[in-house]
Design a protein around this motif. Structure first.
Motif, mmCIF file in Angstrom:
data_model
loop_
_atom_site.group_PDB
_atom_site.id
_atom_site.type_symbol
_atom_site.label_atom_id
_atom_site.label_comp_id
_atom_site.label_asym_id
_atom_site.label_seq_id
_atom_site.Cartn_x
_atom_site.Cartn_y
_atom_site.Cartn_z
ATOM 1 N N GLY A 114 -13.070 14.391 -13.465
ATOM 2 C CA GLY A 114 -12.348 15.106 -12.424
ATOM 3 C C GLY A 114 -10.955 14.565 -12.198
ATOM 4 O O GLY A 114 -10.448 13.724 -12.950
ATOM 5 N N ARG A 115 -10.316 15.063 -11.147
ATOM 6 C CA ARG A 115 -8.963 14.625 -10.804
ATOM 7 C C ARG A 115 -8.970 13.154 -10.395
ATOM 8 O O ARG A 115 -9.857 12.700 -9.672
ATOM 9 C CB ARG A 115 -8.399 15.466 -9.657
ATOM 10 N N LEU A 116 -7.957 12.425 -10.867
ATOM 11 C CA LEU A 116 -7.880 10.986 -10.579
ATOM 12 C C LEU A 116 -6.414 10.585 -10.433
ATOM 13 O O LEU A 116 -5.587 10.926 -11.287
ATOM 14 C CB LEU A 116 -8.555 10.187 -11.691
ATOM 15 N N LEU A 117 -6.121 9.860 -9.367
ATOM 16 C CA LEU A 117 -4.784 9.318 -9.140
ATOM 17 C C LEU A 117 -4.879 7.805 -9.051
ATOM 18 O O LEU A 117 -5.887 7.256 -8.585
ATOM 19 C CB LEU A 117 -4.176 9.880 -7.854
ATOM 20 N N ARG A 118 -3.808 7.123 -9.480
ATOM 21 C CA ARG A 118 -3.798 5.656 -9.476
ATOM 22 C C ARG A 118 -2.663 5.151 -8.594
ATOM 23 O O ARG A 118 -1.528 5.571 -8.739
ATOM 24 C CB ARG A 118 -3.617 5.116 -10.898
ATOM 25 N N GLU A 119 -3.010 4.204 -7.737
ATOM 26 C CA GLU A 119 -2.011 3.508 -6.926
ATOM 27 C C GLU A 119 -1.968 2.091 -7.466
ATOM 28 O O GLU A 119 -2.872 1.299 -7.225
ATOM 29 C CB GLU A 119 -2.413 3.563 -5.441
ATOM 30 N N ARG A 120 -0.913 1.733 -8.191
ATOM 31 C CA ARG A 120 -0.886 0.498 -8.969
ATOM 32 C C ARG A 120 -0.061 -0.631 -8.356
ATOM 33 O O ARG A 120 0.048 -1.692 -8.968
ATOM 34 C CB ARG A 120 -0.298 0.781 -10.355
ATOM 35 N N ALA A 121 0.532 -0.417 -7.192
ATOM 36 C CA ALA A 121 1.527 -1.376 -6.703
ATOM 37 C C ALA A 121 1.013 -2.331 -5.635
ATOM 38 O O ALA A 121 1.666 -3.336 -5.354
ATOM 39 C CB ALA A 121 2.747 -0.619 -6.156
ATOM 40 N N SER A 122 -0.114 -2.065 -5.034
ATOM 41 C CA SER A 122 -0.519 -2.823 -3.844
ATOM 42 C C SER A 122 -1.181 -4.147 -4.189
ATOM 43 O O SER A 122 -1.806 -4.316 -5.230
ATOM 44 C CB SER A 122 -1.460 -1.976 -2.984
ATOM 45 N N GLY A 123 -1.048 -5.082 -3.255
ATOM 46 C CA GLY A 123 -1.682 -6.385 -3.397
ATOM 47 C C GLY A 123 -2.585 -6.746 -2.243
ATOM 48 O O GLY A 123 -3.247 -7.772 -2.269
ATOM 49 N N THR A 124 -2.625 -5.905 -1.203
ATOM 50 C CA THR A 124 -3.461 -6.135 -0.030
ATOM 51 C C THR A 124 -4.142 -4.825 0.367
ATOM 52 O O THR A 124 -3.754 -3.746 -0.095
ATOM 53 C CB THR A 124 -2.635 -6.638 1.161
ATOM 54 N N THR A 125 -5.117 -4.942 1.261
ATOM 55 C CA THR A 125 -5.803 -3.741 1.747
ATOM 56 C C THR A 125 -4.844 -2.832 2.498
ATOM 57 O O THR A 125 -4.876 -1.607 2.327
ATOM 58 C CB THR A 125 -6.976 -4.140 2.658
ATOM 59 N N GLU A 126 -3.994 -3.411 3.312
ATOM 60 C CA GLU A 126 -3.026 -2.589 4.042
ATOM 61 C C GLU A 126 -2.121 -1.835 3.067
ATOM 62 O O GLU A 126 -1.835 -0.638 3.262
ATOM 63 C CB GLU A 126 -2.175 -3.438 4.977
ATOM 64 N N GLU A 127 -1.677 -2.503 2.012
ATOM 65 C CA GLU A 127 -0.828 -1.839 1.025
ATOM 66 C C GLU A 127 -1.601 -0.766 0.268
ATOM 67 O O GLU A 127 -1.040 0.276 -0.088
ATOM 68 C CB GLU A 127 -0.245 -2.871 0.061
#
Length: 204
Positions: A114-127
């Motif tokens: 299915g559809r999938l997006l990647r968020e690759r920049a964060s280092g914390t839960t808030e990010e």
């Protein structure tokens, strides 16, 4: 004397087992309760859905135990044809971003097409949450998936950052009775520490 010695041995076995059982039951309860907190009223007839999977530190290219569990929970939380899986996490402990590690596991090991997006920049839960917002803000329904107390922390951050989106939060399927029971007490302790940190930040 033999009967007395047998009774002593039985108690020596029963007491640690009872303590262990109590700890495991405590972990199950806290995780169950966390999976039902910080949810919005939902949308009567949702047409679109975003499932946000929070990443965990991963040293190699292969998804570790925690990230495999989170991806499985994310996939089983998807409902409807217009749903997107959003995997989050940068290269915190390894060379590959956690998002890429989880995406490979979802595609190659779990057969997710299915559809999938990647968020690759964060280092914390808030990010994780902050950087995922542009990917999920048009969804009618939002689910944050991780181990239950960590998912609760993610939902709390979303409520702090975007209360309007927090109103769309519904429960994912990260909690299952008896799944990784041995890990739940450790996750509960880490989760409670993380939640206290979030609440201190909110009060400042």
């Amino acid at each position: 004397m033999r009967a007395y010695a047998g009774l002593v041995r039985a108690r020596l076995i029963a007491i640690p087992l009872g303590v262990l059982g109590g700890v495991l039951a405590w972990g199950e309860y806290l995780n169950w309760r966390a999976s039902r907190r910080e949810l919005g009223p939902g949308v009567p007839h949702p047409r679109s859905e975003a499932v946000v999977v929070l990443g965990f530190g991963n040293k190699g290219r292969r998804a570790n135990l925690v990230n495999r569990y989170r991806v499985r929970a994310g996939i089983r939380s998807l409902d409807g044809p217009d749903a997107v899986l959003v995997v989050c996490g940068g290269a915190v402990e390894g060379d590959d971003p956690e998002a890429d590690v989880m995406a490979r596991y979802a595609r190659d090991a779990r057969g997710y097409a299915g559809r999938l997006l990647r968020e690759r920049a964060s280092g914390t839960t808030e990010e994780n949450i902050r950087n995922a917002i542009p990917m999920i803000e048009n969804a009618d329904v939002i689910k944050v998936v991780s181990d239950p107390l960590h998912a609760l922390r993610g939902r709390t951050y979303l409520r702090m950052l975007r209360p309007d989106l927090a109103a769309r939060l519904v429960r994912g399927r990260e909690y299952r009775f008896g799944e990784l029971t041995w890990l739940k007490p450790f996750a509960a302790v880490a989760g409670m520490i993380g939640l206290r940190r979030v609440r201190r930040e909110a009060a400042e």
